[in-house]
Scaffold this motif. Structure first.
Motif: not given
Length: 150
Positions: A45-59
């Motif tokens: 499902e393509v989101l109509s509101v894009r507000h979720t963010t994520m930052t990936i670090a090694p652990n």
């Protein structure tokens, strides 16, 4: 005056600078660029509101869902991923359903991949798909505050 070849070379370098670079091969997430991502799809499902963010670090992973911040340890060697206990701020808001689907998919994830600027985190039930980068502004992708609690 620029010659066409010089202009093309400079354009290529400018575009290459936008693409994330992989970490040192000895790191667990060497095939997954660390940095910022924006969620745009949950389970097809393509989101109509894009507000979720994520930052990936090694652990670990950290981010925001529009209403809550979150953090969780990660382990495994890609394409395998194990997401540890997810810590959140625990606020509820009008996007609680989307947030719940996101956290459930993340808790059950066991595979991670990155290709052409797209990160996929998959589990037995749903896949999460992210674009590499950040929201256009802290206020949200269309210049308005997406957090109804503020």
């Amino acid at each position: 005056m620029f010659r066409p070849i010089t202009a093309a070379a400079l354009a290529t370098l400018a575009l290459a600078a936008c693409e994330p670079s992989a970490m040192v091969p000895d790191e667990p997430y060497s095939t997954i660029p660390t940095g910022d991502y924006v969620l745009f799809n949950i389970g097809g499902e393509v989101l109509s509101v894009r507000h979720t963010t994520m930052t990936i670090a090694p652990n670990q992973i950290t981010g925001r869902t529009g209403c809550n911040s979150f953090a969780a340890p990660i382990s495994g060697t890609p394409p395998e991923i194990v997401v540890g206990e997810i810590q959140t701020a625990g606020q509820s808001c009008r996007w609680s359903d989307q947030e719940a689907r996101f956290f459930n998919a993340l808790r059950n994830a066991d595979r991670i991949s990155y290709e052409d600027g797209v990160l996929r985190i998959k589990g037995p039930q749903k896949a999460l798909t992210f674009e590499y980068g950040r929201l256009a502004s802290p206020a949200g992708p269309i210049g308005r505050n997406l957090n109804p609690n503020q």
